[in-house]
Design an enzyme around this catalytic site. Structure first.
Site, PDB file in Angstrom:
ATOM      1  N   GLU A   1       0.844  -1.206   0.000  1.00 48.16           N
ATOM      2  CA  GLU A   1       0.000   0.000   0.000  1.00 48.16           C
ATOM      3  C   GLU A   1       0.871   1.244   0.000  1.00 48.16           C
ATOM      4  OE1 GLU A   1      -0.171   2.160   2.687  1.00 48.16           O
ATOM      5  OE2 GLU A   1       1.175   1.033   3.988  1.00 48.16           O
TER       6      GLU A   1
ATOM      7  N   ASN B   1       9.548   4.412  -0.447  1.00 47.63           N
ATOM      8  CA  ASN B   1       9.636   5.150   0.821  1.00 47.63           C
ATOM      9  C   ASN B   1      11.050   5.673   1.081  1.00 47.63           C
ATOM     10  OD1 ASN B   1       6.967   4.976   1.401  1.00 47.63           O
ATOM     11  ND2 ASN B   1       7.160   3.693   3.219  1.00 47.63           N
TER      12      ASN B   1
ATOM     13  N   LEU C   1       9.345  18.123  -1.675  1.00 48.59           N
ATOM     14  CA  LEU C   1      10.491  19.032  -1.637  1.00 48.59           C
ATOM     15  C   LEU C   1      10.227  20.138  -0.621  1.00 48.59           C
ATOM     16  CD1 LEU C   1      11.888  19.734  -5.234  1.00 48.59           C
ATOM     17  CD2 LEU C   1      12.943  18.448  -3.379  1.00 48.59           C
TER      18      LEU C   1
ATOM     19  N   CYS D   1       6.408   5.132   9.163  1.00 46.54           N
ATOM     20  CA  CYS D   1       6.857   4.469   7.935  1.00 46.54           C
ATOM     21  C   CYS D   1       8.287   4.818   7.542  1.00 46.54           C
ATOM     22  CB  CYS D   1       5.904   4.818   6.804  1.00 46.54           C
ATOM     23  SG  CYS D   1       4.217   4.384   7.205  1.00 46.54           S
TER      24      CYS D   1
ATOM     25  N   LYS E   1      11.121   3.763   9.988  1.00 52.87           N
ATOM     26  CA  LYS E   1      11.203   2.304  10.125  1.00 52.87           C
ATOM     27  C   LYS E   1      11.636   1.653   8.799  1.00 52.87           C
ATOM     28  CE  LYS E   1       7.155   0.061  10.568  1.00 52.87           C
ATOM     29  NZ  LYS E   1       6.799  -1.036   9.674  1.00 52.87           N
TER      30      LYS E   1
HETATM   31  C1  UGA Z   1       4.411   7.478   3.809  1.00 51.90           C
HETATM   32  C2  UGA Z   1       4.304   7.450   2.276  1.00 51.90           C
HETATM   33  O1  UGA Z   1       4.126   8.779   1.764  1.00 51.90           O
HETATM   34  C3  UGA Z   1       3.126   6.574   1.822  1.00 51.90           C
HETATM   35  O2  UGA Z   1       3.128   6.483   0.399  1.00 51.90           O
HETATM   36  C4  UGA Z   1       3.328   5.181   2.419  1.00 51.90           C
HETATM   37  O3  UGA Z   1       2.265   4.309   2.081  1.00 51.90           O
HETATM   38  C5  UGA Z   1       3.387   5.293   3.939  1.00 51.90           C
HETATM   39  O4  UGA Z   1       4.499   6.144   4.300  1.00 51.90           O
HETATM   40  C6  UGA Z   1       3.587   3.898   4.485  1.00 51.90           C
HETATM   41  O5  UGA Z   1       4.647   3.319   4.250  1.00 51.90           O
HETATM   42  O6  UGA Z   1       2.643   3.311   5.012  1.00 51.90           O
HETATM   43  P1  UGA Z   1       3.181   8.845   5.784  1.00 51.90           P
HETATM   44  O7  UGA Z   1       4.321   8.377   6.646  1.00 51.90           O
HETATM   45  O8  UGA Z   1       1.795   8.687   6.267  1.00 51.90           O
HETATM   46  O9  UGA Z   1       3.235   8.116   4.332  1.00 51.90           O
HETATM   47  O10 UGA Z   1       3.358  10.403   5.542  1.00 51.90           O
HETATM   48  P2  UGA Z   1       4.077  11.359   4.461  1.00 51.90           P
HETATM   49  O11 UGA Z   1       3.096  12.325   3.980  1.00 51.90           O
HETATM   50  O12 UGA Z   1       4.819  10.581   3.453  1.00 51.90           O
HETATM   51  O13 UGA Z   1       5.123  12.134   5.398  1.00 51.90           O
HETATM   52  C7  UGA Z   1       6.186  11.474   6.059  1.00 51.90           C
HETATM   53  C8  UGA Z   1       7.075  12.471   6.758  1.00 51.90           C
HETATM   54  O14 UGA Z   1       7.799  13.261   5.826  1.00 51.90           O
HETATM   55  C9  UGA Z   1       6.335  13.459   7.655  1.00 51.90           C
HETATM   56  O15 UGA Z   1       7.060  13.644   8.830  1.00 51.90           O
HETATM   57  C10 UGA Z   1       6.290  14.723   6.827  1.00 51.90           C
HETATM   58  O16 UGA Z   1       6.173  15.890   7.596  1.00 51.90           O
HETATM   59  C11 UGA Z   1       7.621  14.646   6.123  1.00 51.90           C
HETATM   60  N1  UGA Z   1       7.674  15.404   4.850  1.00 51.90           N
HETATM   61  C12 UGA Z   1       6.927  15.029   3.790  1.00 51.90           C
HETATM   62  C13 UGA Z   1       8.531  16.491   4.742  1.00 51.90           C
HETATM   63  O17 UGA Z   1       9.248  16.876   5.711  1.00 51.90           O
HETATM   64  N2  UGA Z   1       8.606  17.154   3.553  1.00 51.90           N
HETATM   65  C14 UGA Z   1       7.870  16.784   2.477  1.00 51.90           C
HETATM   66  O18 UGA Z   1       7.998  17.426   1.414  1.00 51.90           O
HETATM   67  C15 UGA Z   1       7.007  15.703   2.607  1.00 51.90           C
END
Ligand code: UGA
Length: 437
Positions: free
Chosen positions: A152, A212, A254, A264, A267
């Site tokens: 997913e 990821n 970005l 996610c 880990k």
């Molecule tokens: C992430 C992936 O985006 C999903 O596609 C994946 O299914 C999921 O992990 C998983 O493996 O189950 P998630 O951890 O819910 O989803 O959240 P994200 O929106 O990806 O953000 C992850 C982290 O990166 C957050 O701490 C967010 O603040 C940070 N982030 C994200 C940034 O610092 N900058 C960005 O441009 C984007």
């Protein structure tokens, strides 16, 4: 229409089960946690996820979605079984697969005809082969089954949208019957021309980690570029916008910030590094992204301390945002944890507020002083730090904020505040890679 069982009603299982029922299938979500199933049967949504309640209710009312704690019966009745149980971090960054293997044994013990067994949980490369082995060992050999890896890509906070309108669907299998059944499960997406990648089980397993880890690298990269901007007075937003216009780079992921968190990326990057090491492959780029992420979290602490000339003792500081990102109540690996630890061990007084995650953070810090609104949290404080990009912080009336605080010091770790307004109102402010004063 297929009869489908989803085993595990956590984040992935509940969203996937509700989503698949919305595609028109008959879905039972099951779990060994009887109390969770009771709450779901009573109409309670057990996780915080925008849009999920509506999706669940709609499909329960249409009799396509139900909940049961009888895992064995659900397995017996299903044509397709999704494994969606948790895979927490185990030793040395590897994944703890005990729940997945327990489910595999339960499937083997209850196999009563041809079924597709499909893993949605993020599992290390080679787990599909192990699950297949366990099912073969525990089942009657007359009952055939096929194994599918269907990772997913749901983001917390937009999981419903990500499930119903995905960028792509990955199906890893080893026989035509399995591919055909899975295409049937995802039929509405075929009609919408969503790209579907049919591949081997191992390739599908790797795609999830590779995606990821790549996104984690992208975030750490832009964070490091933001740190250069800090030094030379450049604006990282202009840099990332200009970079993102290049279709080869893309503007997504970005956004510089306080470092990635959640259940996610931290880990999965560690798990991929550990898997690769076992194969004799040195993942230098991913290792650096993980290290840079830790340094980014520490950099935010230093920035906050610098607003107070390095000394936060007896300073009252409001932390706005505790969740690892907006639209979730999840605080796992949240950069706010590093800030709380540093402030607590250096004698600061914390006033915290998150629109959804106060309770979860209090489970980690029962002495944390939490408030019901940002206005309450910032009253008479010496400084404010924004840790999560909630819309209500984006839209904060900065003159109102100025009127509430004792001293107008602010660190915006998400770059969501208008610099011109901070400037006009006489704030001392810092951020991640933009103009500061
Ligand atoms: C992430 C992936 O985006 C999903 O596609 C994946 O299914 C999921 O992990 C998983 O493996 O189950 P998630 O951890 O819910 O989803 O959240 P994200 O929106 O990806 O953000 C992850 C982290 O990166 C957050 O701490 C967010 O603040 C940070 N982030 C994200 C940034 O610092 N900058 C960005 O441009 C984007």
């Amino acid at each position: 229409m297929k009869n489908i069982a989803v085993i595990g009603t956590g984040y992935v299982g509940l969203v996937s089960g509700a989503g698949i029922s919305d595609y028109g299938h008959n879905v039972v979500c099951t779990d060994i946690d009887i109390s969770k199933i009771k709450r779901l049967q009573n109409g309670e949504i057990t996780i915080y996820e925008p849009g999920l309640e509506e999706l669940v209710n709609r499909n329960v009312q249409s009799n396509r979605l139900s909940f049961s704690s009888n895992v064995n019966k659900c397995i017996q009745r299903a044509d397709v079984i999704f494994i969606a149980v948790g895979t927490p971090e185990g030793d040395n960054g590897s994944s703890d697969l005990s729940a997945v293997f327990d489910v595999a044994r339960a499937i083997g013990n209850n196999l009563n005809g041809y079924k597709i067994i499909c893993t949605k949980s993020t599992v290390p490369i080679g787990t599909g082969a192990k699950i297949t082995e366990i099912i073969k060992e525990t089942s009657n050999e007359l009952n055939e089954f096929a194994y599918v890896s269907n990772p997913e890509f749901l983001r917390e906070g937009s999981a419903v949208k990500d499930f119903l309108w995905p960028d792509r669907v990955i199906i890893g299998a080893s026989c035509a019957r399995a591919f055909d059944t899975m295409k049937n499960v995802y039929r509405p997406l075929f009609i919408n021309e969503t790209p579907v990648i049919e591949t081997t089980i191992e390739t599908a397993e790797l795609i999830k980690y590779a995606s990821n880890a790549f996104l984690s690298v992208k975030i750490s990269y832009i964070n490091e570029i933001a740190n250069i901007c800090d030094e030379i007075g450049a604006d990282v937003h202009v840099v990332s916008k200009a970079m993102g216009i290049d279709g080869r780079i893309s503007s997504k992921f970005l956004h510089p910030g306080p470092g990635f968190g959640g259940s996610c990326f931290p880990k999965d990057t560690k798990a991929l590094i550990s898997m690769a090491e076992e194969m004799g492959v040195n993942l230098k780029v991913v290792k650096s992204a993980v290290e840079a992420n830790q340094l980014q979290k520490e950099r935010m602490v230093k920035k906050l301390f610098n607003l107070f000339d390095g000394n936060v003792k007896n300073k009252t500081i409001a932390i706005l945002g505790l969740a690892f990102k907006a639209q979730t109540d999840d605080v796992r690996e949240s950069p706010a944890i590093d800030i709380i630890d540093a402030l607590q061990s250096n004698g600061a007084i914390i006033k915290a507020f998150d629109p959804a995650a106060n309770d979860n953070m209090k489970k980690l810090y029962n002495d944390l002083d939490t408030y019901v609104s940002w206005e309450e949290a910032v009253k008479d404080v010496d400084g404010v730090v924004i840790m999560t990009e909630w819309n209500e912080f984006r839209g904060m009336d900065l003159s109102k904020l100025k009127g509430l605080v004792k001293s107008p010091n602010i660190l915006d770790c998400r770059n969501i505040l208008k610099i011109d307004d901070l400037e006009k109102l006489g704030f001392k402010y810092d951020n991640v890679g933009r103009k500061k004063r």
